[in-house]
Design a protein around this motif. Structure first.
Motif, PDB file in Angstrom:
ATOM      1  N   PHE A  24       0.845  -1.195   0.000  1.00  0.00           N
ATOM      2  CA  PHE A  24       0.000   0.000   0.000  1.00  0.00           C
ATOM      3  C   PHE A  24       0.884   1.251   0.000  1.00  0.00           C
ATOM      4  O   PHE A  24       1.834   1.339   0.780  1.00  0.00           O
ATOM      5  CB  PHE A  24      -0.864  -0.088   1.260  1.00  0.00           C
ATOM      6  CG  PHE A  24      -1.816   1.032   1.535  1.00  0.00           C
ATOM      7  CD1 PHE A  24      -2.311   1.851   0.532  1.00  0.00           C
ATOM      8  CD2 PHE A  24      -2.261   1.242   2.835  1.00  0.00           C
ATOM      9  CE1 PHE A  24      -3.211   2.856   0.824  1.00  0.00           C
ATOM     10  CE2 PHE A  24      -3.164   2.242   3.140  1.00  0.00           C
ATOM     11  CZ  PHE A  24      -3.633   3.059   2.127  1.00  0.00           C
ATOM     12  N   ASN A  71      -7.145   7.012   4.231  1.00  0.00           N
ATOM     13  CA  ASN A  71      -7.973   8.160   4.598  1.00  0.00           C
ATOM     14  C   ASN A  71      -7.815   9.302   3.588  1.00  0.00           C
ATOM     15  O   ASN A  71      -8.739  10.090   3.383  1.00  0.00           O
ATOM     16  CB  ASN A  71      -7.594   8.659   5.992  1.00  0.00           C
ATOM     17  CG  ASN A  71      -7.841   7.599   7.062  1.00  0.00           C
ATOM     18  OD1 ASN A  71      -8.642   6.696   6.872  1.00  0.00           O
ATOM     19  ND2 ASN A  71      -7.146   7.711   8.181  1.00  0.00           N
ATOM     20  N   TRP A  96      -4.679  14.004   6.927  1.00  0.00           N
ATOM     21  CA  TRP A  96      -3.415  13.992   7.668  1.00  0.00           C
ATOM     22  C   TRP A  96      -2.903  15.404   7.926  1.00  0.00           C
ATOM     23  O   TRP A  96      -1.806  15.586   8.425  1.00  0.00           O
ATOM     24  CB  TRP A  96      -2.371  13.151   6.917  1.00  0.00           C
ATOM     25  CG  TRP A  96      -2.903  11.766   6.664  1.00  0.00           C
ATOM     26  CD1 TRP A  96      -3.389  11.276   5.487  1.00  0.00           C
ATOM     27  CD2 TRP A  96      -3.061  10.717   7.631  1.00  0.00           C
ATOM     28  NE1 TRP A  96      -3.824   9.986   5.650  1.00  0.00           N
ATOM     29  CE2 TRP A  96      -3.639   9.613   6.951  1.00  0.00           C
ATOM     30  CE3 TRP A  96      -2.764  10.590   8.998  1.00  0.00           C
ATOM     31  CZ2 TRP A  96      -3.922   8.407   7.606  1.00  0.00           C
ATOM     32  CZ3 TRP A  96      -3.056   9.393   9.638  1.00  0.00           C
ATOM     33  CH2 TRP A  96      -3.630   8.324   8.939  1.00  0.00           C
ATOM     34  N   HIS A 241      -9.474  -4.404   7.712  1.00  0.00           N
ATOM     35  CA  HIS A 241      -8.292  -3.648   8.124  1.00  0.00           C
ATOM     36  C   HIS A 241      -8.001  -3.977   9.586  1.00  0.00           C
ATOM     37  O   HIS A 241      -8.928  -4.053  10.390  1.00  0.00           O
ATOM     38  CB  HIS A 241      -8.536  -2.125   8.029  1.00  0.00           C
ATOM     39  CG  HIS A 241      -8.651  -1.627   6.621  1.00  0.00           C
ATOM     40  ND1 HIS A 241      -8.841  -0.301   6.322  1.00  0.00           N
ATOM     41  CD2 HIS A 241      -8.579  -2.261   5.419  1.00  0.00           C
ATOM     42  CE1 HIS A 241      -8.899  -0.150   5.001  1.00  0.00           C
ATOM     43  NE2 HIS A 241      -8.749  -1.319   4.435  1.00  0.00           N
ATOM     44  N   LEU A 315       3.673   8.681  10.940  1.00  0.00           N
ATOM     45  CA  LEU A 315       3.502   7.220  11.062  1.00  0.00           C
ATOM     46  C   LEU A 315       4.803   6.464  10.786  1.00  0.00           C
ATOM     47  O   LEU A 315       4.807   5.415  10.142  1.00  0.00           O
ATOM     48  CB  LEU A 315       2.405   6.714  10.094  1.00  0.00           C
ATOM     49  CG  LEU A 315       0.941   6.852  10.509  1.00  0.00           C
ATOM     50  CD1 LEU A 315       0.503   8.301  10.612  1.00  0.00           C
ATOM     51  CD2 LEU A 315       0.018   6.118   9.544  1.00  0.00           C
ATOM     52  N   ILE A 353       4.571   3.396   8.391  1.00  0.00           N
ATOM     53  CA  ILE A 353       4.372   2.021   8.905  1.00  0.00           C
ATOM     54  C   ILE A 353       4.806   0.989   7.843  1.00  0.00           C
ATOM     55  O   ILE A 353       3.996   0.210   7.338  1.00  0.00           O
ATOM     56  CB  ILE A 353       2.910   1.795   9.400  1.00  0.00           C
ATOM     57  CG1 ILE A 353       1.855   2.403   8.462  1.00  0.00           C
ATOM     58  CG2 ILE A 353       2.712   2.314  10.802  1.00  0.00           C
ATOM     59  CD1 ILE A 353       0.390   2.059   8.850  1.00  0.00           C
TER      60      ILE A 353
HETATM   61  O1  AHR Z   1      -2.566   3.106   6.809  1.00  0.00           O
HETATM   62  C1  AHR Z   1      -2.789   4.238   7.578  1.00  0.00           C
HETATM   63  C2  AHR Z   1      -4.264   4.549   7.733  1.00  0.00           C
HETATM   64  O2  AHR Z   1      -4.872   3.551   8.480  1.00  0.00           O
HETATM   65  C3  AHR Z   1      -5.076   4.585   6.461  1.00  0.00           C
HETATM   66  O3  AHR Z   1      -5.044   5.815   5.831  1.00  0.00           O
HETATM   67  C4  AHR Z   1      -6.464   4.307   6.953  1.00  0.00           C
HETATM   68  O4  AHR Z   1      -7.243   3.671   5.991  1.00  0.00           O
HETATM   69  C5  AHR Z   1      -6.250   3.485   8.198  1.00  0.00           C
HETATM   70  O5  AHR Z   1      -6.966   4.003   9.271  1.00  0.00           O
END
Ligand code: AHR
Length: 497
Positions: A24, A71, A96, A241, A315, A353
């Motif tokens: 991703f 997001n 963000w 998720h 992140l 991440i």
């Molecule tokens: O991967 C980070 C975020 O985690 C993504 O934007 C969202 O879809 C999920 O909450």
């Protein structure tokens, strides 16, 4: 302690869809700007994409990459990201709270994905937008020509259609953090109408209906039951998720989190089957686990980041050794459910991440989690076999009867190769393993790869790779029995051929 298992070539779960090794890239933090794209970097290609990062991604053999969010997509105007770069607007990005300069958009990303050997899983904005923007984007990407949006693509220098097969109908629409959050009824209706219009343009596409953002959502699994009631016949997959963390420093409990992941997969599959029964449908809904990982290390640092800059370090979890073990277990869990989980995306791929990190202007390097992901992607292709496992168990804070041995087996018939992935979750003791592999007559052990470390909290850095695999696992194969000692707290890959 000792564990026994039986692996037989006739105990087939399912063919594995290679797309479970997807990842991703979101327009978030330094994933795009400073990650895959950094025009001023000495190793950037003429389009501004970093060759060193591309090379590390190729090592992972990533079949599909989800884009552009996350997001982010719920506030994205895709039109901002196409056409001459100098004309593209800078926007406030609300998910963000950054500035999105739109230097990279759909066309650049599709081309880059081809260069790293990946398909694109494209998400459409069902937060601030809807049917119209989604159908236009699909026409822009997939229609050959002779219409307004497809000719616009051609005028932007992309004569051939991108032929993007997989499309996500929005992102985490159940979450209060989502721009344009929906109730399940609202989302179900909108997703259905969007899917209907998209299929009229290109009936060959595959669509992912939004599932719950985690097992912790108050609307889980009612969300799936209600939304799928609308989208069942137009969607091919429902998304899952899930992120885990070890916030209270309880590693035994942390390594047991895949018990929750397993419950998630089983519950979503059961809910899909309930809707199937209700609709008297012949179709089986598959699962797209299109965000999964460990995510918690960076939470405090993120709260301190100033808003409205381009590519801030958001992140940026630095992963330790125990995170790599859980990532291994999460992959094992999906392999054991290969009959329903057909796509999955390690979230995410670079800096955010991610298994791959970069220094702005400097090196690209591998986090601890790079390795289990790479091993699964390289050796986990073929048929998932159901191992019969007899393992000692433990009780953790939130889970009981957790097997110390967490394992999945993959049989690659074409290559005549069998791979046993195994995590020993015992933090204090090695686990003696005896595995009956008599159905694989004439096979020999090629290697026993291990990741182990005295310190569960050990991390890699740009300068030093403290946590990495070695091939001296010491297992042996004799008379149809594979025996070995799995080190305490270890990730193991035993390859037979
Ligand atoms: O991967 C980070 C975020 O985690 C993504 O934007 C969202 O879809 C999920 O909450």
């Amino acid at each position: 302690s000792k564990a026994k298992m039986i692996v037989d070539k006739s105990f087939r779960i399912s063919e594995i869809d290679p797309r479970i090794y997807g990842s991703f890239i979101e327009h978030l933090g330094r994933a795009v700007y400073g990650g895959i794209y950094e025009a001023s970097h000495p190793d950037a290609d003429p389009a501004g994409f970093r060759n060193d990062v591309k090379q590390l991604i190729r090592e992972l053999n990533v079949p599909i990459i989800r884009y552009p969010g996350g997001n982010f997509v719920s506030g994205y105007n895709w039109e901002d990201g196409v056409g001459p770069v100098e004309n593209r607007p800078k926007r406030l990005e609300l998910a963000w709270r950054t500035v999105e300069p739109n230097y990279v958009g759909t066309n650049e990303f599709v081309k880059w994905a081809q260069e790293v050997g990946s398909e694109v899983m494209m998400a459409v904005n069902l937060g601030t937008r809807g049917v119209d923007a989604a159908r236009n984007l699909l026409e822009y990407c997939n229609h050959p020509g002779g219409s307004y949006w497809s000719d616009l693509r051609r005028s932007h220098g992309y004569e051939q259609p991108h032929r993007i097969k997989t499309w996500c109908l929005g992102n985490e629409m159940d979450g209060p953090w989502q721009i344009g959050q929906k109730t399940p009824q609202e989302y179900g209706r909108l997703a259905y109408e969007t899917a209907k219009a998209m299929r009229l343009i290109d009936p060959s596409i595959e669509l992912v209906s939004c599932g719950s953002s985690s097992t912790g959502m108050p609307t889980f699994p009612e969300w799936e039951a209600v939304t799928l009631d609308h989208t069942y016949e137009v969607a091919d997959y429902v998304s899952l998720h899930q992120y885990y963390g070890n916030r209270d420093g309880d590693s035994a409990n942390f390594l047991a989190r895949t018990m929750d992941m397993e419950h998630f997969i089983k519950t979503v599959a059961a809910t899909c089957d309930y809707v199937k029964a209700k609709k008297r449908s012949k179709k089986t809904m598959y699962l797209s686990f299109d965000e999964w990982n460990v995510w918690y290390h960076s939470n405090d640092a993120d709260a301190k980041i100033e808003p409205w800059t381009i590519g801030p370090p958001q992140l940026e979890d630095i992963y330790n050794f125990e995170d790599a073990l859980l990532v291994g277990s999460m992959l094992i869990t999906m392999l054991r459910h290969a009959d329903r989980v057909k796509m999955a995306c390690l979230a995410q791929l670079v800096n955010v991440i991610a298994p791959i990190m970069t220094e702005n202007g400097g090196r690209a390097w591998k986090q601890t989690i790079f390795y289990p992901y790479m091993h699964a992607s390289l050796y986990g292709r073929g048929v998932s076999l159901q191992p019969i496992v007899d393992s000692p168990r433990y009780d953790a804070q939130d889970y009981t009867d957790v097997p110390y041995l967490d394992t999945a087996v993959v049989y690659n018939e074409a290559e005549e190769e069998v791979t046993i992935f195994a995590v020993n979750r015992n933090l204090n003791e090695a686990l003696d393993l005896e595995c009956d592999v008599r159905s694989f007559e004439g096979y020999r052990l090629v290697e026993h790869i291990v990741m182990e470390h005295e310190d569960l909290k050990a991390v890699n850095t740009a300068a030093e790779e403290k946590v990495k695999p070695h091939s001296g696992g010491g297992a042996s194969l004799r008379d149809g029995y594979l025996t070995g000692r799995l080190a305490k707290a270890s990730w193991n890959v035993m390859r037979l051929k």
